[in-house]
Design a protein around this motif. Sequence first.
Motif, PDB file in Angstrom:
ATOM      1  N   ILE A  48       6.957  12.889   2.173  1.00  0.00           N
ATOM      2  CA  ILE A  48       6.968  11.447   2.441  1.00  0.00           C
ATOM      3  C   ILE A  48       8.399  10.966   2.624  1.00  0.00           C
ATOM      4  CG2 ILE A  48       6.603   9.188   1.358  1.00  0.00           C
ATOM      5  CD1 ILE A  48       4.039  10.424   0.085  1.00  0.00           C
ATOM      6  N   MET A  49       9.295  11.369   1.717  1.00  0.00           N
ATOM      7  CA  MET A  49      10.692  10.968   1.818  1.00  0.00           C
ATOM      8  C   MET A  49      11.374  11.641   3.009  1.00  0.00           C
ATOM      9  SD  MET A  49      11.560  11.108  -2.247  1.00  0.00           S
ATOM     10  CE  MET A  49      13.328  11.086  -1.985  1.00  0.00           C
ATOM     11  N   ALA A  50      11.017  12.888   3.289  1.00  0.00           N
ATOM     12  CA  ALA A  50      11.590  13.583   4.445  1.00  0.00           C
ATOM     13  C   ALA A  50      11.240  12.841   5.735  1.00  0.00           C
ATOM     14  CB  ALA A  50      11.075  15.016   4.499  1.00  0.00           C
ATOM     15  N   LEU A  51      10.017  12.342   5.820  1.00  0.00           N
ATOM     16  CA  LEU A  51       9.618  11.580   7.001  1.00  0.00           C
ATOM     17  C   LEU A  51      10.374  10.260   7.076  1.00  0.00           C
ATOM     18  CD1 LEU A  51       7.787  11.530   9.476  1.00  0.00           C
ATOM     19  CD2 LEU A  51       6.051  10.373   8.094  1.00  0.00           C
ATOM     20  N   SER A  52      10.641   9.644   5.938  1.00  0.00           N
ATOM     21  CA  SER A  52      11.441   8.429   5.919  1.00  0.00           C
ATOM     22  C   SER A  52      12.850   8.701   6.435  1.00  0.00           C
ATOM     23  CB  SER A  52      11.520   7.849   4.497  1.00  0.00           C
ATOM     24  OG  SER A  52      10.291   7.292   4.100  1.00  0.00           O
ATOM     25  N   PHE A  53      13.425   9.840   6.045  1.00  0.00           N
ATOM     26  CA  PHE A  53      14.733  10.226   6.577  1.00  0.00           C
ATOM     27  C   PHE A  53      14.657  10.474   8.081  1.00  0.00           C
ATOM     28  CE2 PHE A  53      15.625  12.302   2.205  1.00  0.00           C
ATOM     29  CZ  PHE A  53      16.229  11.151   1.734  1.00  0.00           C
ATOM     30  N   PHE A  54      13.581  11.100   8.499  1.00  0.00           N
ATOM     31  CA  PHE A  54      13.448  11.594   9.866  1.00  0.00           C
ATOM     32  C   PHE A  54      13.119  10.486  10.867  1.00  0.00           C
ATOM     33  CE2 PHE A  54      11.020  13.700  13.285  1.00  0.00           C
ATOM     34  CZ  PHE A  54      11.926  14.681  13.654  1.00  0.00           C
ATOM     35  N   GLY A  56      12.114   7.003   9.833  1.00  0.00           N
ATOM     36  CA  GLY A  56      12.242   5.632   9.343  1.00  0.00           C
ATOM     37  C   GLY A  56      11.354   5.378   8.145  1.00  0.00           C
ATOM     38  N   PRO A  57      11.739   4.420   7.302  1.00  0.00           N
ATOM     39  CA  PRO A  57      11.033   4.190   6.032  1.00  0.00           C
ATOM     40  C   PRO A  57       9.580   3.800   6.172  1.00  0.00           C
ATOM     41  CG  PRO A  57      12.619   2.436   6.496  1.00  0.00           C
ATOM     42  CD  PRO A  57      12.900   3.532   7.465  1.00  0.00           C
ATOM     43  N   TRP A  58       9.228   3.081   7.239  1.00  0.00           N
ATOM     44  CA  TRP A  58       7.846   2.597   7.326  1.00  0.00           C
ATOM     45  C   TRP A  58       6.872   3.690   7.733  1.00  0.00           C
ATOM     46  CZ3 TRP A  58       6.569  -1.586   4.887  1.00  0.00           C
ATOM     47  CH2 TRP A  58       7.582  -2.510   4.583  1.00  0.00           C
ATOM     48  N   TRP A  59       7.368   4.727   8.382  1.00  0.00           N
ATOM     49  CA  TRP A  59       6.506   5.878   8.632  1.00  0.00           C
ATOM     50  C   TRP A  59       6.282   6.653   7.336  1.00  0.00           C
ATOM     51  CZ3 TRP A  59       3.538   6.024  12.649  1.00  0.00           C
ATOM     52  CH2 TRP A  59       3.930   5.354  13.812  1.00  0.00           C
ATOM     53  N   GLY A  60       7.277   6.643   6.456  1.00  0.00           N
ATOM     54  CA  GLY A  60       7.082   7.215   5.130  1.00  0.00           C
ATOM     55  C   GLY A  60       6.045   6.447   4.334  1.00  0.00           C
ATOM     56  N   VAL A  61       6.049   5.133   4.485  1.00  0.00           N
ATOM     57  CA  VAL A  61       5.028   4.303   3.828  1.00  0.00           C
ATOM     58  C   VAL A  61       3.643   4.684   4.330  1.00  0.00           C
ATOM     59  CG1 VAL A  61       4.108   1.953   3.652  1.00  0.00           C
ATOM     60  CG2 VAL A  61       6.561   2.362   3.326  1.00  0.00           C
ATOM     61  N   LEU A  62       3.524   4.904   5.637  1.00  0.00           N
ATOM     62  CA  LEU A  62       2.225   5.303   6.191  1.00  0.00           C
ATOM     63  C   LEU A  62       1.791   6.656   5.640  1.00  0.00           C
ATOM     64  CD1 LEU A  62      -0.108   4.667   8.114  1.00  0.00           C
ATOM     65  CD2 LEU A  62       1.197   5.787   9.944  1.00  0.00           C
ATOM     66  N   ALA A  63       2.740   7.587   5.507  1.00  0.00           N
ATOM     67  CA  ALA A  63       2.419   8.887   4.920  1.00  0.00           C
ATOM     68  C   ALA A  63       1.932   8.720   3.482  1.00  0.00           C
ATOM     69  CB  ALA A  63       3.645   9.802   4.960  1.00  0.00           C
ATOM     70  N   SER A  64       2.535   7.771   2.761  1.00  0.00           N
ATOM     71  CA  SER A  64       2.094   7.477   1.391  1.00  0.00           C
ATOM     72  C   SER A  64       0.656   6.981   1.383  1.00  0.00           C
ATOM     73  CB  SER A  64       2.999   6.412   0.767  1.00  0.00           C
ATOM     74  OG  SER A  64       4.343   6.800   0.797  1.00  0.00           O
ATOM     75  N   PHE A  65       0.333   6.129   2.340  1.00  0.00           N
ATOM     76  CA  PHE A  65      -1.036   5.614   2.456  1.00  0.00           C
ATOM     77  C   PHE A  65      -2.015   6.758   2.722  1.00  0.00           C
ATOM     78  CE2 PHE A  65      -4.445   4.128   5.297  1.00  0.00           C
ATOM     79  CZ  PHE A  65      -5.087   3.242   4.445  1.00  0.00           C
ATOM     80  N   PHE A  66      -1.644   7.663   3.634  1.00  0.00           N
ATOM     81  CA  PHE A  66      -2.504   8.803   3.932  1.00  0.00           C
ATOM     82  C   PHE A  66      -2.694   9.694   2.700  1.00  0.00           C
ATOM     83  CE2 PHE A  66      -1.464   8.368   8.632  1.00  0.00           C
ATOM     84  CZ  PHE A  66      -2.744   7.964   8.972  1.00  0.00           C
ATOM     85  N   TYR A  67      -1.648   9.824   1.881  1.00  0.00           N
ATOM     86  CA  TYR A  67      -1.741  10.598   0.636  1.00  0.00           C
ATOM     87  C   TYR A  67      -2.929  10.115  -0.191  1.00  0.00           C
ATOM     88  CZ  TYR A  67      -0.267  12.340  -3.998  1.00  0.00           C
ATOM     89  OH  TYR A  67      -0.206  12.943  -5.233  1.00  0.00           O
ATOM     90  N   HIS A  68      -3.052   8.818  -0.345  1.00  0.00           N
ATOM     91  CA  HIS A  68      -4.117   8.264  -1.182  1.00  0.00           C
ATOM     92  C   HIS A  68      -5.469   8.269  -0.465  1.00  0.00           C
ATOM     93  CE1 HIS A  68      -1.829   6.937  -4.739  1.00  0.00           C
ATOM     94  NE2 HIS A  68      -0.824   7.011  -3.895  1.00  0.00           N
ATOM     95  N   VAL A  69      -5.456   8.161   0.848  1.00  0.00           N
ATOM     96  CA  VAL A  69      -6.700   8.309   1.607  1.00  0.00           C
ATOM     97  C   VAL A  69      -7.238   9.727   1.434  1.00  0.00           C
ATOM     98  CG1 VAL A  69      -7.687   8.398   3.932  1.00  0.00           C
ATOM     99  CG2 VAL A  69      -6.156   6.527   3.306  1.00  0.00           C
ATOM    100  N   ILE A  70      -6.349  10.711   1.496  1.00  0.00           N
ATOM    101  CA  ILE A  70      -6.739  12.110   1.312  1.00  0.00           C
ATOM    102  C   ILE A  70      -7.285  12.329  -0.092  1.00  0.00           C
ATOM    103  CG2 ILE A  70      -5.820  14.464   1.143  1.00  0.00           C
ATOM    104  CD1 ILE A  70      -3.821  13.547   3.411  1.00  0.00           C
ATOM    105  N   ASP A  71      -6.614  11.735  -1.086  1.00  0.00           N
ATOM    106  CA  ASP A  71      -7.092  11.856  -2.466  1.00  0.00           C
ATOM    107  C   ASP A  71      -8.498  11.271  -2.601  1.00  0.00           C
ATOM    108  OD1 ASP A  71      -6.640  12.355  -5.380  1.00  0.00           O
ATOM    109  OD2 ASP A  71      -6.829  10.188  -5.481  1.00  0.00           O
ATOM    110  N   PHE A  72      -8.719  10.133  -1.976  1.00  0.00           N
ATOM    111  CA  PHE A  72     -10.041   9.508  -2.022  1.00  0.00           C
ATOM    112  C   PHE A  72     -11.079  10.392  -1.325  1.00  0.00           C
ATOM    113  CE2 PHE A  72     -13.284   6.853   0.018  1.00  0.00           C
ATOM    114  CZ  PHE A  72     -13.851   6.253  -1.105  1.00  0.00           C
TER     115      PHE A  72
END
Length: 204
Positions: A48-54, A56-72
Amino acid sequence: MKANCNSRKYSVLTLLVLSFLCGLLDYFICDFVAWVNNLPLFCDTIFIMALSFFAGPWWGVLASFFYHVIDFAFNRTFELGHLFILCHFLAALTAGYFKIWFIKKEDTNIALFIKLIVLSIVMCLVMSISGGIIGYILANIEEYNFASSQTDFLTFLWQNRFESQLLLLIAVRIPVNIADRFICVFASWGVYLLARKLPVGKKL
């Protein structure tokens, strides 16, 4: 602005796929480290943080959202613990904007190393405070166990040393996050550097 300029060099579909993959990889890394091997670490924001570096931060936020969608999707339960998604959002935003504001192309290796140490400390504070506040809120909801496998021993050990439950829930996270954030920050920067060498990364 810089983050937006970088992300425009990629198709939306490419960034969506990367966001999903980063969320998926972090989910399985966390599952392997924290739940399978019972290590007192989270290790849930490396990609998630690597994507934010790569990109931008808001794409990292989206990856965070997907993390929890996957968990669900895997567990088929919507638990109160999903409120910790806010910690993932803050990790993505902190990492992404720190890179934009403080890390420069002309930085020497020593300067970069020091800046990553500073970022690790900042991340430790951000995650400990936000996680403690969320834990405090959830601890006041009946039937929710505010401790986790990473913090329950320290919670038990220190619970008589703090009059404030909020301060307790922040304090017990600091020892865990000191190690966890250093690992995640340097690992995510390593993933970012590797991504820069790939054909898709050379566009940056």
